[in-house]
Design a protein around this motif. Structure first.
Motif, mmCIF file in Angstrom:
data_model
loop_
_atom_site.group_PDB
_atom_site.id
_atom_site.type_symbol
_atom_site.label_atom_id
_atom_site.label_comp_id
_atom_site.label_asym_id
_atom_site.label_seq_id
_atom_site.Cartn_x
_atom_site.Cartn_y
_atom_site.Cartn_z
ATOM 1 N N ASP A 1 38.242 17.320 35.026
ATOM 2 C CA ASP A 1 37.990 16.184 35.907
ATOM 3 C C ASP A 1 36.482 15.955 36.013
ATOM 4 O OD1 ASP A 1 37.516 14.694 38.394
ATOM 5 O OD2 ASP A 1 39.653 14.989 38.782
ATOM 6 N N LYS A 2 36.041 14.711 35.821
ATOM 7 C CA LYS A 2 34.600 14.418 35.772
ATOM 8 C C LYS A 2 34.029 13.841 37.070
ATOM 9 C CE LYS A 2 34.282 13.396 30.816
ATOM 10 N NZ LYS A 2 33.951 12.327 29.837
ATOM 11 N N ARG A 3 34.747 13.871 38.141
ATOM 12 C CA ARG A 3 34.310 13.206 39.379
ATOM 13 C C ARG A 3 32.939 13.693 39.857
ATOM 14 N NH1 ARG A 3 38.891 14.502 43.481
ATOM 15 N NH2 ARG A 3 40.114 14.403 41.544
ATOM 16 N N ASN A 4 32.595 14.933 39.552
ATOM 17 C CA ASN A 4 31.326 15.491 40.021
ATOM 18 C C ASN A 4 30.220 15.393 38.971
ATOM 19 O OD1 ASN A 4 32.301 16.291 42.589
ATOM 20 N ND2 ASN A 4 33.275 18.083 41.662
ATOM 21 N N ARG A 5 30.462 14.642 37.905
ATOM 22 C CA ARG A 5 29.479 14.465 36.841
ATOM 23 C C ARG A 5 28.928 15.813 36.376
ATOM 24 N NH1 ARG A 5 28.252 9.101 36.391
ATOM 25 N NH2 ARG A 5 26.472 9.593 35.024
ATOM 26 N N ASP A 6 29.870 16.753 36.149
ATOM 27 C CA ASP A 6 29.485 18.105 35.765
ATOM 28 C C ASP A 6 30.111 18.506 34.428
ATOM 29 O OD1 ASP A 6 32.091 18.228 36.549
ATOM 30 O OD2 ASP A 6 31.844 19.860 37.977
ATOM 31 N N ASN A 7 30.261 17.499 33.546
ATOM 32 C CA ASN A 7 30.873 17.724 32.232
ATOM 33 C C ASN A 7 32.300 18.252 32.333
ATOM 34 O OD1 ASN A 7 28.772 16.965 30.271
ATOM 35 N ND2 ASN A 7 27.593 18.615 31.237
#
Length: 372
Positions: free
Chosen positions: A215-221
């Protein structure tokens, strides 16, 4: 007829079951939750076809000049909804625009990972994200052969051993078959995954309908995992998830993966795709936490397709050393203590087993860092 002497010699692709003209081969789960072929001696005609489709026994690679790229889908919606940079859905769109079929791993109604067909962009949603579970390909090889005989375009995406098995199963090249194999860490146990789903459903008193490992919601790859049970979402760090911890400490990886001969940049598929780990060292200006795909173009057919689809991508050319990562140089090492781990899994109730493992994870991590 014996298909394998040791479990390290079977990757579980299931091609032997699909090729058998007498349906004498069945894939049966062992106590670790992995499927292995079992032959019905009375039905077996001893034709030997099952041996000929085995990618472990018949692994070969042609010498070719390969191309290496880093890519991100220009359409940000595609990239946001992908586990990496969006190369797979762009390839899939190429096939679907030609009235073709795309085959990849998705969930079934029991949250098991199976290869399934997508014939539209809407259906593609079910198979486009990473699944950290070995997929079941029962009947898929036969299905793909039927579609190719109809002169239909087909994209197959899977592990390198699955892609090799498909080519061996088909026996001859098809101009409209496109294979894209993955940079594979190693496939984890479907049995342990099923037990984990049951554990979460019992914990939340509901039915799971989706699980996202990246899941990319936290912009953490994509280092967040999320799942939905009875329309309620639960999200958290991938590294705090019990199932992911078992996978990334290498305890749940299939035995054959530790001997894998496909962990190289030299493969026989059309494309190899995966995360461009190390992008910050090659193109730091592109590292935004939303993923970049690494792409290796192996064949002339792949080059022709690349020339068509590259307009849908922001891309850069690079060299072989730029894309190298552990699973392109050597297989995942076997975990020390795996035998003890699996013994506890077999004899303990899963909830107790998971609780014990979770408490031991920090100790395991410290032990491994100390051995490096």
């Amino acid at each position: 007829m014996e298909l394998y002497a040791k479990k390290e010699e079977c990757c579980g692709c299931g091609a032997c079951a699909d090729i058998c003209p007498a349906d004498a081969v069945s894939m049966v789960s062992d106590s670790e939750g992995f499927s292995y072929p079992v032959i019905d001696g009375q039905a077996c005609m001893d034709c030997g076809q099952c041996r000929l489709v085995c990618p472990v026994k018949n692994h070969s690679v042609k010498c070719r000049e390969r191309l290496y790229f880093g890519v991100q889908a220009r359409d940000q919606r595609i990239r946001d909804a992908s586990s990496s940079g969006g190369m797979f859905p762009v390839l899939a769109a190429f096939i679907l625009s030609r009235n073709g079929a795309v085959y990849g791993a998705g969930w079934n109604e029991r949250m098991e990972v199976v290869h399934r067909e997508a014939g539209s962009m809407e259906e593609l949603e079910a198979i486009r994200k990473t699944k950290y579970v070995q997929s079941d390909l029962s009947g898929i090889y036969r299905r793909i052969r039927e579609e190719l005989k109809k002169d239909r375009w087909v994209l197959f995406c899977g592990t390198p051993c699955q892609a090799q098995a498909l080519k061996l199963f088909l026996r001859k090249p098809y101009e409209k078959l496109v294979t894209a194999d993955l940079v594979c860490y190693g496939v984890p146990s479907p049995g342990i995954w099923s037990d984990y789903v049951a554990y979460l459903e019992h914990k939340h008193q509901g039915t799971m309908t989706d699980f996202s490992f990246r899941d990319k919601r936290n912009r953490d790859n994509g280092h967040t995992r999320s799942y939905i049970i009875d329309d309620k979402e639960y999200a958290g760090s991938m590294y705090g998830d019990g199932y992911c911890q078992m996978y990334f400490t290498d305890f749940t990886v299939r035995p054959s993966c530790h001997k894998c001969e496909f962990c190289t940049t030299d493969r026989d598929s059309d494309f190899t795709i995966g995360d461009f780990w190390g992008i910050e060292n090659v193109r730091p200006d592109l590292e935004d936490g939303m993923g970049t795909s690494m792409v290796i173009v192996h064949t002339e057919r792949a080059r022709r397709i690349w020339e068509t689809v590259k307009e849908e991508l922001s891309w850069f050319s690079c060299g072989r050393t730029d894309v190298l990562q552990p699973r392109l140089t050597h297989p995942t090492p076997a975990a020390g203590g795996r035998g003890i781990f699996m013994t506890f899994y077999k004899v303990l109730p899963f909830s107790l087993f998971l609780a014990l493992f979770t408490k031991m994870t920090p100790v395991i991590s410290l032990f491994r860092r100390g051995r490096k």
